[in-house]
Design a protein around this motif. Structure first.
Motif, PDB file in Angstrom:
ATOM      1  N   THR A  14       0.855  -1.189   0.000  1.00 56.36           N
ATOM      2  CA  THR A  14       0.000   0.000   0.000  1.00 56.36           C
ATOM      3  C   THR A  14       0.888   1.234   0.000  1.00 56.36           C
ATOM      4  O   THR A  14       1.807   1.343   0.807  1.00 56.36           O
ATOM      5  CB  THR A  14      -0.922  -0.001   1.237  1.00 56.36           C
ATOM      6  N   GLN A  15       0.575   2.151  -0.912  1.00 59.69           N
ATOM      7  CA  GLN A  15       1.393   3.353  -1.054  1.00 59.69           C
ATOM      8  C   GLN A  15       0.491   4.550  -1.307  1.00 59.69           C
ATOM      9  O   GLN A  15      -0.406   4.480  -2.144  1.00 59.69           O
ATOM     10  CB  GLN A  15       2.363   3.183  -2.230  1.00 59.69           C
ATOM     11  N   ARG A  16       0.721   5.635  -0.589  1.00 60.07           N
ATOM     12  CA  ARG A  16       0.003   6.883  -0.865  1.00 60.07           C
ATOM     13  C   ARG A  16       0.802   7.672  -1.881  1.00 60.07           C
ATOM     14  O   ARG A  16       2.010   7.844  -1.742  1.00 60.07           O
ATOM     15  CB  ARG A  16      -0.188   7.702   0.403  1.00 60.07           C
ATOM     16  N   MET A  17       0.133   8.143  -2.918  1.00 58.42           N
ATOM     17  CA  MET A  17       0.808   8.867  -3.990  1.00 58.42           C
ATOM     18  C   MET A  17       0.868  10.353  -3.655  1.00 58.42           C
ATOM     19  O   MET A  17      -0.141  10.965  -3.300  1.00 58.42           O
ATOM     20  CB  MET A  17       0.087   8.634  -5.317  1.00 58.42           C
ATOM     21  N   LEU A  18       2.060  10.910  -3.775  1.00 54.57           N
ATOM     22  CA  LEU A  18       2.340  12.283  -3.368  1.00 54.57           C
ATOM     23  C   LEU A  18       2.722  13.138  -4.573  1.00 54.57           C
ATOM     24  O   LEU A  18       2.932  12.611  -5.674  1.00 54.57           O
ATOM     25  CB  LEU A  18       3.461  12.272  -2.326  1.00 54.57           C
ATOM     26  N   PRO A  19       2.818  14.457  -4.400  1.00 52.83           N
ATOM     27  CA  PRO A  19       3.116  15.341  -5.541  1.00 52.83           C
ATOM     28  C   PRO A  19       4.375  14.962  -6.329  1.00 52.83           C
ATOM     29  O   PRO A  19       4.400  15.113  -7.551  1.00 52.83           O
ATOM     30  CB  PRO A  19       3.254  16.716  -4.894  1.00 52.83           C
ATOM     31  N   GLN A  20       5.403  14.443  -5.665  1.00 51.64           N
ATOM     32  CA  GLN A  20       6.624  14.070  -6.400  1.00 51.64           C
ATOM     33  C   GLN A  20       6.412  12.862  -7.319  1.00 51.64           C
ATOM     34  O   GLN A  20       7.262  12.555  -8.148  1.00 51.64           O
ATOM     35  CB  GLN A  20       7.802  13.802  -5.456  1.00 51.64           C
ATOM     36  N   ASP A  21       5.248  12.177  -7.192  1.00 50.77           N
ATOM     37  CA  ASP A  21       4.936  11.033  -8.041  1.00 50.77           C
ATOM     38  C   ASP A  21       4.217  11.430  -9.331  1.00 50.77           C
ATOM     39  O   ASP A  21       3.922  10.568 -10.164  1.00 50.77           O
ATOM     40  CB  ASP A  21       4.057  10.037  -7.269  1.00 50.77           C
ATOM     41  N   LEU A  64      -5.040   0.989 -17.179  1.00 53.43           N
ATOM     42  CA  LEU A  64      -6.464   1.036 -17.505  1.00 53.43           C
ATOM     43  C   LEU A  64      -7.117   2.360 -17.146  1.00 53.43           C
ATOM     44  O   LEU A  64      -7.960   2.858 -17.887  1.00 53.43           O
ATOM     45  CB  LEU A  64      -7.178  -0.117 -16.799  1.00 53.43           C
ATOM     46  N   LYS A  65      -6.756   2.911 -15.995  1.00 50.08           N
ATOM     47  CA  LYS A  65      -7.303   4.187 -15.527  1.00 50.08           C
ATOM     48  C   LYS A  65      -6.199   4.954 -14.822  1.00 50.08           C
ATOM     49  O   LYS A  65      -5.285   4.352 -14.257  1.00 50.08           O
ATOM     50  CB  LYS A  65      -8.472   3.953 -14.561  1.00 50.08           C
ATOM     51  N   PRO A  66      -6.278   6.273 -14.815  1.00 52.71           N
ATOM     52  CA  PRO A  66      -5.221   7.040 -14.151  1.00 52.71           C
ATOM     53  C   PRO A  66      -5.283   6.893 -12.633  1.00 52.71           C
ATOM     54  O   PRO A  66      -6.336   6.645 -12.055  1.00 52.71           O
ATOM     55  CB  PRO A  66      -5.513   8.489 -14.572  1.00 52.71           C
ATOM     56  N   VAL A  67      -4.114   7.056 -12.021  1.00 55.42           N
ATOM     57  CA  VAL A  67      -4.004   7.151 -10.569  1.00 55.42           C
ATOM     58  C   VAL A  67      -3.712   8.613 -10.276  1.00 55.42           C
ATOM     59  O   VAL A  67      -2.886   9.238 -10.946  1.00 55.42           O
ATOM     60  CB  VAL A  67      -2.872   6.255 -10.036  1.00 55.42           C
ATOM     61  N   PHE A  68      -4.380   9.174  -9.282  1.00 56.75           N
ATOM     62  CA  PHE A  68      -4.239  10.590  -8.981  1.00 56.75           C
ATOM     63  C   PHE A  68      -3.419  10.812  -7.720  1.00 56.75           C
ATOM     64  O   PHE A  68      -3.439   9.993  -6.786  1.00 56.75           O
ATOM     65  CB  PHE A  68      -5.614  11.242  -8.837  1.00 56.75           C
ATOM     66  N   VAL A  69      -2.699  11.927  -7.711  1.00 56.34           N
ATOM     67  CA  VAL A  69      -1.940  12.331  -6.532  1.00 56.34           C
ATOM     68  C   VAL A  69      -2.902  12.429  -5.348  1.00 56.34           C
ATOM     69  O   VAL A  69      -4.022  12.918  -5.482  1.00 56.34           O
ATOM     70  CB  VAL A  69      -1.230  13.679  -6.791  1.00 56.34           C
ATOM     71  N   GLY A  70      -2.463  11.923  -4.200  1.00 54.44           N
ATOM     72  CA  GLY A  70      -3.282  11.939  -2.992  1.00 54.44           C
ATOM     73  C   GLY A  70      -4.016  10.642  -2.749  1.00 54.44           C
ATOM     74  O   GLY A  70      -4.479  10.381  -1.634  1.00 54.44           O
ATOM     75  N   GLU A  71      -4.128   9.799  -3.776  1.00 50.91           N
ATOM     76  CA  GLU A  71      -4.828   8.531  -3.601  1.00 50.91           C
ATOM     77  C   GLU A  71      -3.921   7.503  -2.933  1.00 50.91           C
ATOM     78  O   GLU A  71      -2.693   7.570  -3.013  1.00 50.91           O
ATOM     79  CB  GLU A  71      -5.306   7.986  -4.948  1.00 50.91           C
ATOM     80  N   VAL A  72      -4.555   6.527  -2.303  1.00 52.48           N
ATOM     81  CA  VAL A  72      -3.859   5.367  -1.774  1.00 52.48           C
ATOM     82  C   VAL A  72      -3.965   4.282  -2.839  1.00 52.48           C
ATOM     83  O   VAL A  72      -5.035   4.070  -3.410  1.00 52.48           O
ATOM     84  CB  VAL A  72      -4.497   4.888  -0.451  1.00 52.48           C
ATOM     85  N   VAL A  73      -2.853   3.618  -3.099  1.00 47.71           N
ATOM     86  CA  VAL A  73      -2.832   2.590  -4.131  1.00 47.71           C
ATOM     87  C   VAL A  73      -2.402   1.271  -3.505  1.00 47.71           C
ATOM     88  O   VAL A  73      -1.423   1.208  -2.762  1.00 47.71           O
ATOM     89  CB  VAL A  73      -1.887   2.977  -5.286  1.00 47.71           C
ATOM     90  N   ASN A  74      -3.175   0.232  -3.809  1.00 49.42           N
ATOM     91  CA  ASN A  74      -2.843  -1.123  -3.363  1.00 49.42           C
ATOM     92  C   ASN A  74      -2.325  -1.919  -4.555  1.00 49.42           C
ATOM     93  O   ASN A  74      -2.993  -2.001  -5.590  1.00 49.42           O
ATOM     94  CB  ASN A  74      -4.071  -1.820  -2.768  1.00 49.42           C
ATOM     95  N   PHE A  75      -1.144  -2.482  -4.380  1.00 53.06           N
ATOM     96  CA  PHE A  75      -0.513  -3.329  -5.381  1.00 53.06           C
ATOM     97  C   PHE A  75      -0.652  -4.762  -4.864  1.00 53.06           C
ATOM     98  O   PHE A  75       0.076  -5.172  -3.956  1.00 53.06           O
ATOM     99  CB  PHE A  75       0.953  -2.941  -5.570  1.00 53.06           C
ATOM    100  N   LYS A  76      -1.617  -5.501  -5.407  1.00 50.95           N
ATOM    101  CA  LYS A  76      -1.924  -6.859  -4.951  1.00 50.95           C
ATOM    102  C   LYS A  76      -1.179  -7.846  -5.835  1.00 50.95           C
ATOM    103  O   LYS A  76      -1.473  -7.954  -7.027  1.00 50.95           O
ATOM    104  CB  LYS A  76      -3.427  -7.110  -5.014  1.00 50.95           C
TER     105      LYS A  76
END
Length: 169
Positions: A14-21, A64-76
């Motif tokens: 699990t990773q939260r995406m930040l502005p540097q991403d 498939l879809k964009p990931v946005f800054v500020g979202e939490v992303v789960n890599f399963k």
């Protein structure tokens, strides 16, 4: 060698995406997503073989879809297939908007790894124990991808050899 189940090695990173991403469009850069996909997949591979494992290839990297800054992303990530020293890991990427709770399936990939001994040579790994119908389906699909990878590699080598032969004549 005693086999292991998919459950013994699977992981969720699990990773939260930040502005540097971010990329110039303001979404999470695809390279950042790839980095975490590889990290999650490597964790699964190394847990399964209990040794170093290196990425050999990435198949079917689908954004498939964009990931946005500020979202939490789960890599399963979980193991799909094992050979004598190689294995395939599947990774599913899901993002979550922290404020709305909306979740999206954003990307997926299949990665191949080879287990290495302390001298950096391929080593034998435990077989994958298939427990469910889904495990069997994923194994069969991974076998088909493996066959395709081998065919493509052979075709590429032959093409390169022909190209080298033309430049030396």
């Amino acid at each position: 060698m005693k086999g292991k189940t998919k459950r013994e090695s699977q992981t969720v990173l699990t990773q939260r995406m930040l502005p540097q991403d971010a990329n110039p469009a303001g979404n999470v850069h695809g390279g950042v997503t790839l980095k975490y996909i590889d990290l999650a997949a490597a964790t699964v591979a190394m847990r399964h073989c209990r040794s170093n494992a290196v990425t050999v290839s990435i198949d079917r990297m689908d954004f498939l879809k964009p990931v946005f800054v500020g979202e939490v992303v789960n890599f399963k990530a979980s193991l799909n297939y094992t050979g004598s020293s190689s294995m395939e890991v599947g990774v599913r990427v899901e993002s979550e908007n922290m404020f709305t709770g909306e979740k999206r399936y954003c990307a997926s990939a299949y990665l191949s790894f080879v287990a290495l001994d302390p001298n950096g040579k391929p080593r034998e790994i435990p077989p994958l124990i298939l427990e469910t119908d889904e495990d069997h389906r994923r194994w069969k699909e991974a076998e088909a991808r493996r066959t395709l990878r081998k065919t493509e590699r052979k075709r590429e080598r032959e093409s390169q050899q022909r190209a080298v032969g033309r430049t030396t004549e």
